[in-house]
Design an enzyme around this catalytic site. Structure first.
Site, PDB file in Angstrom:
ATOM      1  N   LYS A 271      11.909  -3.286 -26.594  1.00 54.09           N
ATOM      2  CA  LYS A 271      12.768  -4.154 -25.737  1.00 54.09           C
ATOM      3  C   LYS A 271      12.408  -5.472 -25.906  1.00 54.09           C
ATOM      4  O   LYS A 271      13.565  -6.234 -26.068  1.00 54.09           O
ATOM      5  CB  LYS A 271      12.213  -3.634 -24.301  1.00 54.09           C
ATOM      6  CG  LYS A 271      12.203  -2.173 -24.003  1.00 54.09           C
ATOM      7  CD  LYS A 271      11.971  -2.126 -22.749  1.00 54.09           C
ATOM      8  CE  LYS A 271      10.445  -2.044 -22.120  1.00 54.09           C
ATOM      9  NZ  LYS A 271       9.309  -1.424 -22.816  1.00 54.09           N
TER      10      LYS A 271
ATOM     11  N   ARG B 190      12.134  -0.790 -12.996  1.00 50.80           N
ATOM     12  CA  ARG B 190      11.156   0.077 -13.621  1.00 50.80           C
ATOM     13  C   ARG B 190      10.860   1.619 -12.708  1.00 50.80           C
ATOM     14  O   ARG B 190       9.990   2.312 -12.812  1.00 50.80           O
ATOM     15  CB  ARG B 190       9.529  -0.393 -14.021  1.00 50.80           C
ATOM     16  CG  ARG B 190       9.224  -0.531 -15.358  1.00 50.80           C
ATOM     17  CD  ARG B 190       8.009  -1.410 -15.504  1.00 50.80           C
ATOM     18  NE  ARG B 190       7.275  -1.337 -16.456  1.00 50.80           N
ATOM     19  CZ  ARG B 190       7.353  -2.183 -17.467  1.00 50.80           C
ATOM     20  NH1 ARG B 190       7.925  -3.227 -17.407  1.00 50.80           N
ATOM     21  NH2 ARG B 190       6.595  -1.892 -18.207  1.00 50.80           N
TER      22      ARG B 190
ATOM     23  N   ARG C 277      -2.060  -9.569 -25.875  1.00 54.24           N
ATOM     24  CA  ARG C 277      -2.469  -9.206 -24.531  1.00 54.24           C
ATOM     25  C   ARG C 277      -3.797  -8.256 -24.071  1.00 54.24           C
ATOM     26  O   ARG C 277      -3.908  -7.550 -24.931  1.00 54.24           O
ATOM     27  CB  ARG C 277      -1.128  -8.578 -23.891  1.00 54.24           C
ATOM     28  CG  ARG C 277      -0.047  -9.383 -23.832  1.00 54.24           C
ATOM     29  CD  ARG C 277       1.433  -8.577 -23.820  1.00 54.24           C
ATOM     30  NE  ARG C 277       1.372  -7.346 -22.697  1.00 54.24           N
ATOM     31  CZ  ARG C 277       2.345  -6.801 -22.514  1.00 54.24           C
ATOM     32  NH1 ARG C 277       3.320  -7.012 -23.135  1.00 54.24           N
ATOM     33  NH2 ARG C 277       2.165  -5.720 -21.503  1.00 54.24           N
TER      34      ARG C 277
ATOM     35  N   ARG D  74       0.278  -5.210 -31.882  1.00 52.14           N
ATOM     36  CA  ARG D  74       1.154  -6.236 -31.258  1.00 52.14           C
ATOM     37  C   ARG D  74       0.358  -7.682 -31.045  1.00 52.14           C
ATOM     38  O   ARG D  74      -0.597  -7.811 -30.522  1.00 52.14           O
ATOM     39  CB  ARG D  74       1.861  -5.843 -30.142  1.00 52.14           C
ATOM     40  CG  ARG D  74       2.595  -6.924 -29.187  1.00 52.14           C
ATOM     41  CD  ARG D  74       3.583  -6.454 -28.370  1.00 52.14           C
ATOM     42  NE  ARG D  74       2.983  -5.820 -27.108  1.00 52.14           N
ATOM     43  CZ  ARG D  74       3.619  -5.070 -26.196  1.00 52.14           C
ATOM     44  NH1 ARG D  74       4.940  -4.918 -26.368  1.00 52.14           N
ATOM     45  NH2 ARG D  74       3.058  -4.592 -25.157  1.00 52.14           N
TER      46      ARG D  74
ATOM     47  N   ARG E 172       0.054   3.311 -18.905  1.00 55.21           N
ATOM     48  CA  ARG E 172       1.337   2.721 -19.020  1.00 55.21           C
ATOM     49  C   ARG E 172       2.210   3.979 -19.451  1.00 55.21           C
ATOM     50  O   ARG E 172       3.623   3.698 -18.688  1.00 55.21           O
ATOM     51  CB  ARG E 172       1.160   1.485 -19.822  1.00 55.21           C
ATOM     52  CG  ARG E 172       0.761   0.280 -19.178  1.00 55.21           C
ATOM     53  CD  ARG E 172       0.305  -0.748 -20.220  1.00 55.21           C
ATOM     54  NE  ARG E 172       1.514  -1.331 -20.907  1.00 55.21           N
ATOM     55  CZ  ARG E 172       1.113  -1.959 -22.080  1.00 55.21           C
ATOM     56  NH1 ARG E 172      -0.029  -2.162 -22.407  1.00 55.21           N
ATOM     57  NH2 ARG E 172       1.943  -2.705 -22.873  1.00 55.21           N
TER      58      ARG E 172
END
Ligand code: ADP
Ligand code: ADP
Ligand code: ZN
Length: 214
Positions: free
Chosen positions: A13, A87, A160, A126, A171
């Protein structure tokens, strides 16, 4: 043009939103980025959100919808890309109110379909530029010159704290339980399109462009 990008953590996203911003002069509204900014600034919202985010659970609907409302007021008429919001079904209802109050409407909801098995690798690899926020990946998107951001030349990058395997599992479970039920709401309005999020990043972008050009 107002667009929602939907998909589980690591679906792409943020990556695609950054590209659409450059291509269409849209503003990216990422509740994850807004919450991380609040955590960094140590605001009351940030203090409340931090522990929830570290566990990989969802922050309260009231907090994120308030953040979105504020940011939308600062968004030009050319439109917004909602990245990571809504969400929950309650957030989808709030977004309807927020848009209606401002005379705006949703044009497209784009679901990035991905294979869950690939998501852990995407998320644990990431990282982003600490200066401009451009996204990278240890394997799938390295800077052209090692250690130097393609976009701004910075040599500092960050990861992160919630991008670890254990939190990712929570998640994903949150996504299945609370976010997947948002799709039928928009399907009933005939504005959902699906894109193969497992394809190469450029192919995903081209597929989204084809939908937006319709
Ligand atoms: P999201 O915002 O949905 O959580 P990101 O856009 O941050 O996901 O993507 C997660 C990671 O996977 C990033 O490191 C990104 O570079 C990488 N990535 C995104 N799209 C693809 C793709 N189509 N193929 C391979 N890696 C991808
Ligand atoms: P990703 O796309 O990789 O899942 P985000 O940056 O969108 O990550 O979100 C990071 C965390 O911030 C989430 O795990 C959740 O705790 C919180 N968060 C972000 N957006 C929302 C939202 N719309 N509602 C509730 N919590 C959110
Ligand atoms: Zn940069």
């Amino acid at each position: 043009m107002n667009i929602i990008l939907l998909g589980p953590p690591g679906a792409g996203k943020g990556t695609q939103a950054q590209r659409l911003v450059d291509l269409h002069h849209l503003r990216q509204l990422s509740t994850g980025d807004m919450l991380r900014a609040a955590v960094k600034a140590g605001t009351p919202v940030g203090i409340e959100a931090k522990a929830v985010m570290d566990r990989g659970e969802l922050v309260s609907d009231a907090i994120v919808s308030a953040l979105i409302g504020e940011e939308l007021d600062a968004t030009p008429e050319t439109g917004a890309i909602f990245d990571g919001y809504p969400r929950t079904a309650a957030q989808a209802a709030s977004l309807d109110d927020i848009l209606t109050q401002r005379g705006r409407k949703l044009d497209h909801v784009i679901e990035l379909e991905v294979d869950e098995d690939a998501l852990v690798e995407r998320i644990t690899g990431r990282y982003t530029c600490a200066s401009c926020g451009k996204g990278y990946h240890d394997r799938f998107e390295q800077p052209r010159e090692p250690g130097v951001c393609d976009r701004c030349g910075s040599t500092e990058f960050k990861r992160r704290p919630d991008d670890n395997e254990e939190t990712v599992r929570t998640r994903m479970a949150e996504y299945r339980a609370k976010t997947a039920p948002v799709l039928p709401i928009y399907e009933a309005r005939g504005i959902v399109s699906r894109v193969d999020g497992m394809a190469e990043m450029d192919v995903v972008t081209a597929s989204i462009e084809a939908i937006l050009g319709q």
